[in-house]
Design a protein around this motif. Structure first.
Motif, PDB file in Angstrom:
ATOM      1  N   SER A  37     -10.846  -0.194 -49.361  1.00 38.04           N
ATOM      2  CA  SER A  37     -12.025   0.405 -48.736  1.00 38.04           C
ATOM      3  C   SER A  37     -12.268   1.828 -49.213  1.00 38.04           C
ATOM      4  O   SER A  37     -13.358   2.375 -49.027  1.00 38.04           O
ATOM      5  N   THR A  38     -11.272   2.449 -49.827  1.00 35.04           N
ATOM      6  CA  THR A  38     -11.425   3.820 -50.317  1.00 35.04           C
ATOM      7  C   THR A  38     -11.638   3.885 -51.828  1.00 35.04           C
ATOM      8  O   THR A  38     -11.733   4.966 -52.395  1.00 35.04           O
ATOM      9  N   GLY A  39     -11.700   2.715 -52.486  1.00 35.30           N
ATOM     10  CA  GLY A  39     -11.872   2.689 -53.931  1.00 35.30           C
ATOM     11  C   GLY A  39     -13.329   2.630 -54.333  1.00 35.30           C
ATOM     12  O   GLY A  39     -14.230   2.988 -53.576  1.00 35.30           O
ATOM     13  N   GLY A  40     -13.532   2.200 -55.571  1.00 33.46           N
ATOM     14  CA  GLY A  40     -14.885   1.993 -56.065  1.00 33.46           C
ATOM     15  C   GLY A  40     -15.279   2.838 -57.247  1.00 33.46           C
ATOM     16  O   GLY A  40     -16.280   2.549 -57.915  1.00 33.46           O
ATOM     17  N   TYR A  41     -14.488   3.878 -57.552  1.00 32.74           N
ATOM     18  CA  TYR A  41     -14.908   4.832 -58.579  1.00 32.74           C
ATOM     19  C   TYR A  41     -14.310   4.565 -59.948  1.00 32.74           C
ATOM     20  O   TYR A  41     -14.713   5.187 -60.926  1.00 32.74           O
ATOM     21  N   HIS A  42     -13.327   3.665 -60.024  1.00 31.77           N
ATOM     22  CA  HIS A  42     -12.684   3.357 -61.293  1.00 31.77           C
ATOM     23  C   HIS A  42     -12.503   1.857 -61.419  1.00 31.77           C
ATOM     24  O   HIS A  42     -12.362   1.144 -60.423  1.00 31.77           O
ATOM     25  N   ALA A  43     -12.447   1.377 -62.664  1.00 32.07           N
ATOM     26  CA  ALA A  43     -12.290  -0.049 -62.903  1.00 32.07           C
ATOM     27  C   ALA A  43     -10.967  -0.574 -62.370  1.00 32.07           C
ATOM     28  O   ALA A  43     -10.871  -1.738 -61.995  1.00 32.07           O
ATOM     29  N   ASP A  44      -9.932   0.257 -62.345  1.00 36.18           N
ATOM     30  CA  ASP A  44      -8.635  -0.193 -61.848  1.00 36.18           C
ATOM     31  C   ASP A  44      -8.420   0.162 -60.382  1.00 36.18           C
ATOM     32  O   ASP A  44      -7.328   0.001 -59.852  1.00 36.18           O
ATOM     33  N   ALA A  45      -9.456   0.632 -59.701  1.00 33.66           N
ATOM     34  CA  ALA A  45      -9.344   0.957 -58.273  1.00 33.66           C
ATOM     35  C   ALA A  45     -10.717   0.768 -57.634  1.00 33.66           C
ATOM     36  O   ALA A  45     -11.363   1.721 -57.207  1.00 33.66           O
ATOM     37  N   GLY A  46     -11.151  -0.493 -57.586  1.00 30.73           N
ATOM     38  CA  GLY A  46     -12.461  -0.794 -57.031  1.00 30.73           C
ATOM     39  C   GLY A  46     -12.442  -0.914 -55.523  1.00 30.73           C
ATOM     40  O   GLY A  46     -11.412  -0.733 -54.872  1.00 30.73           O
ATOM     41  N   THR A  47     -13.596  -1.221 -54.972  1.00 35.97           N
ATOM     42  CA  THR A  47     -13.635  -1.573 -53.553  1.00 35.97           C
ATOM     43  C   THR A  47     -13.177  -3.021 -53.405  1.00 35.97           C
ATOM     44  O   THR A  47     -13.212  -3.810 -54.346  1.00 35.97           O
ATOM     45  N   ALA A  48     -12.774  -3.383 -52.202  1.00 36.88           N
ATOM     46  CA  ALA A  48     -12.324  -4.751 -51.958  1.00 36.88           C
ATOM     47  C   ALA A  48     -13.493  -5.706 -51.764  1.00 36.88           C
ATOM     48  O   ALA A  48     -13.358  -6.912 -51.998  1.00 36.88           O
ATOM     49  N   THR A  49     -14.638  -5.192 -51.328  1.00 38.80           N
ATOM     50  CA  THR A  49     -15.782  -6.049 -51.038  1.00 38.80           C
ATOM     51  C   THR A  49     -17.064  -5.470 -51.641  1.00 38.80           C
ATOM     52  O   THR A  49     -17.145  -4.273 -51.942  1.00 38.80           O
ATOM     53  N   LEU A  50     -18.065  -6.319 -51.756  1.00 44.30           N
ATOM     54  CA  LEU A  50     -19.363  -5.866 -52.258  1.00 44.30           C
ATOM     55  C   LEU A  50     -20.050  -4.951 -51.256  1.00 44.30           C
ATOM     56  O   LEU A  50     -20.749  -4.003 -51.652  1.00 44.30           O
ATOM     57  N   ILE A  51     -19.876  -5.211 -49.982  1.00 44.36           N
ATOM     58  CA  ILE A  51     -20.503  -4.365 -48.970  1.00 44.36           C
ATOM     59  C   ILE A  51     -19.893  -2.970 -48.984  1.00 44.36           C
ATOM     60  O   ILE A  51     -20.591  -1.964 -48.796  1.00 44.36           O
ATOM     61  N   GLN A  52     -18.592  -2.873 -49.235  1.00 47.10           N
ATOM     62  CA  GLN A  52     -17.980  -1.549 -49.386  1.00 47.10           C
ATOM     63  C   GLN A  52     -18.550  -0.839 -50.603  1.00 47.10           C
ATOM     64  O   GLN A  52     -18.816   0.374 -50.558  1.00 47.10           O
ATOM     65  N   ALA A  53     -18.776  -1.572 -51.677  1.00 51.54           N
ATOM     66  CA  ALA A  53     -19.376  -0.962 -52.868  1.00 51.54           C
ATOM     67  C   ALA A  53     -20.801  -0.516 -52.573  1.00 51.54           C
ATOM     68  O   ALA A  53     -21.240   0.552 -53.028  1.00 51.54           O
ATOM     69  N   GLN A  54     -21.538  -1.334 -51.833  1.00 56.75           N
ATOM     70  CA  GLN A  54     -22.906  -0.972 -51.477  1.00 56.75           C
ATOM     71  C   GLN A  54     -22.957   0.363 -50.736  1.00 56.75           C
ATOM     72  O   GLN A  54     -23.874   1.165 -50.937  1.00 56.75           O
ATOM     73  N   SER A  55     -21.962   0.625 -49.903  1.00 52.59           N
ATOM     74  CA  SER A  55     -21.957   1.858 -49.112  1.00 52.59           C
ATOM     75  C   SER A  55     -21.837   3.103 -49.985  1.00 52.59           C
ATOM     76  O   SER A  55     -22.180   4.209 -49.551  1.00 52.59           O
ATOM     77  N   LEU A  56     -21.366   2.949 -51.235  1.00 53.72           N
ATOM     78  CA  LEU A  56     -21.257   4.079 -52.150  1.00 53.72           C
ATOM     79  C   LEU A  56     -22.575   4.346 -52.882  1.00 53.72           C
ATOM     80  O   LEU A  56     -22.775   5.440 -53.426  1.00 53.72           O
ATOM     81  N   CYS A  57     -23.450   3.352 -52.918  1.00 57.23           N
ATOM     82  CA  CYS A  57     -24.653   3.430 -53.735  1.00 57.23           C
ATOM     83  C   CYS A  57     -25.754   4.234 -53.062  1.00 57.23           C
ATOM     84  O   CYS A  57     -25.826   4.328 -51.835  1.00 57.23           O
ATOM     85  N   THR A  58     -26.612   4.792 -53.890  1.00 54.41           N
ATOM     86  CA  THR A  58     -27.789   5.515 -53.429  1.00 54.41           C
ATOM     87  C   THR A  58     -29.014   4.644 -53.663  1.00 54.41           C
ATOM     88  O   THR A  58     -29.207   4.115 -54.754  1.00 54.41           O
TER      89      THR A  58
END
Length: 270
Positions: A37-58
């Motif tokens: 849930s705290t990842g997303g910024y690197h290919a080797d440390a992504g978010t666990a879910t798409l919704i978590q990734a969505q929360s990072l997006c603008t």
């Protein structure tokens, strides 16, 4: 509009060895195998879910979420996933069934809602038949939503989705290109009513797709819709007499499609 982080991009190229999609936005990563849930910024440390990734997006920033091969998530309830941040592209990586896979299971009300405008899913597998008789697996209410190079499993040997993709009046310029909708000839579960039920969103495009399986029709348009295009598709329907059913007052173009039906001489009705 924020500029893509250069270090982020260079790390992505080194780790994934892909050619970057043109974007002015930011790049994020999702990986259910190693993400958090705290990842997303690197290919080797992504978010666990798409919704978590969505929360990072603008919103409306041209952001891209790269989703790892073998990424897997389940939708088990109504509004199980809601994609509301506009302008995000979810780019799956991998080939065949190693592509990111989203499975609908547990509850017949299981559903993804895509309410944000200009959202694109590319190179995903959507298993719509993880449980029999899912009512409407993917609800599209946002404008300019697109699916590219995706696979939709509409039937298995013992389960079938009722409606694969259901659109609303607000789903203008809905687009499905180079996708496959797959099911077997024999299915003891629910017979799919339609892989795509497109209702009223104007100027839609369904192009270069392959539909096969046990269903009443592949594409259903039950109310008048204006200015669409259905072209270059191949249909092989194992039950029923038609591949396409259009409302009598709908306009647009249906051209250059190839149809195989179980019986009958009118594979397209309108």
């Amino acid at each position: 509009m924020p500029v893509t982080n250069a270090n982020n991009f260079q790390r992505a190229r080194a780790a994934l060895r892909f050619t970057q999609l043109p974007t002015w936005g930011n790049i994020y990563f999702a990986d259910s195998g190693s993400g958090s849930s705290t990842g997303g910024y690197h290919a080797d440390a992504g978010t666990a879910t798409l919704i978590q990734a969505q929360s990072l997006c603008t919103a409306s920033n041209g952001d891209v979420v790269y989703v790892s091969p073998d990424h897997a998530e389940s939708v088990i309830a109504a509004a199980g996933m809601t994609f509301s941040t506009a302008g995000v592209r979810y780019q799956g990586l991998g080939l065949g069934r190693t592509r990111p896979t989203i499975t609908f299971s547990t509850d017949t009300a299981a559903q993804i809602i895509i309410s944000g405008a200009s959202i694109t899913f590319s190179n995903f597998v959507f298993n719509l038949a993880g449980v029999d008789a899912v009512v409407a697996a993917i609800s599209v209410t946002g404008a300019d939503v697109a699916f590219e190079d995706c696979e939709f499993i509409t039937n298995t040997g013992a389960a079938g989705v009722v409606l694969g993709i259901l659109t609303a009046a607000t789903a203008a310029r809905f687009r499905v290109e180079r996708c496959t909708f797959l099911g077997p000839a024999i299915n003891t579960g629910t017979t799919t009513t339609a892989a795509i039920k497109h209702e009223v969103g104007i100027n839609y495009v369904i192009r270069d797709c392959f539909f096969i399986g046990k269903c009443t029709q592949s594409i259903l348009n039950a109310s008048a819709v204006l200015g669409g295009l259905i072209t270059g598709n191949h249909f092989h329907i194992y039950t029923g007499t038609k591949v396409l059913s259009m409302h009598a007052s709908s306009t647009g173009i249906v051209s250059d499609n190839v149809c195989v039906v179980a019986s009958g001489t009118t594979p397209m009705v309108g």
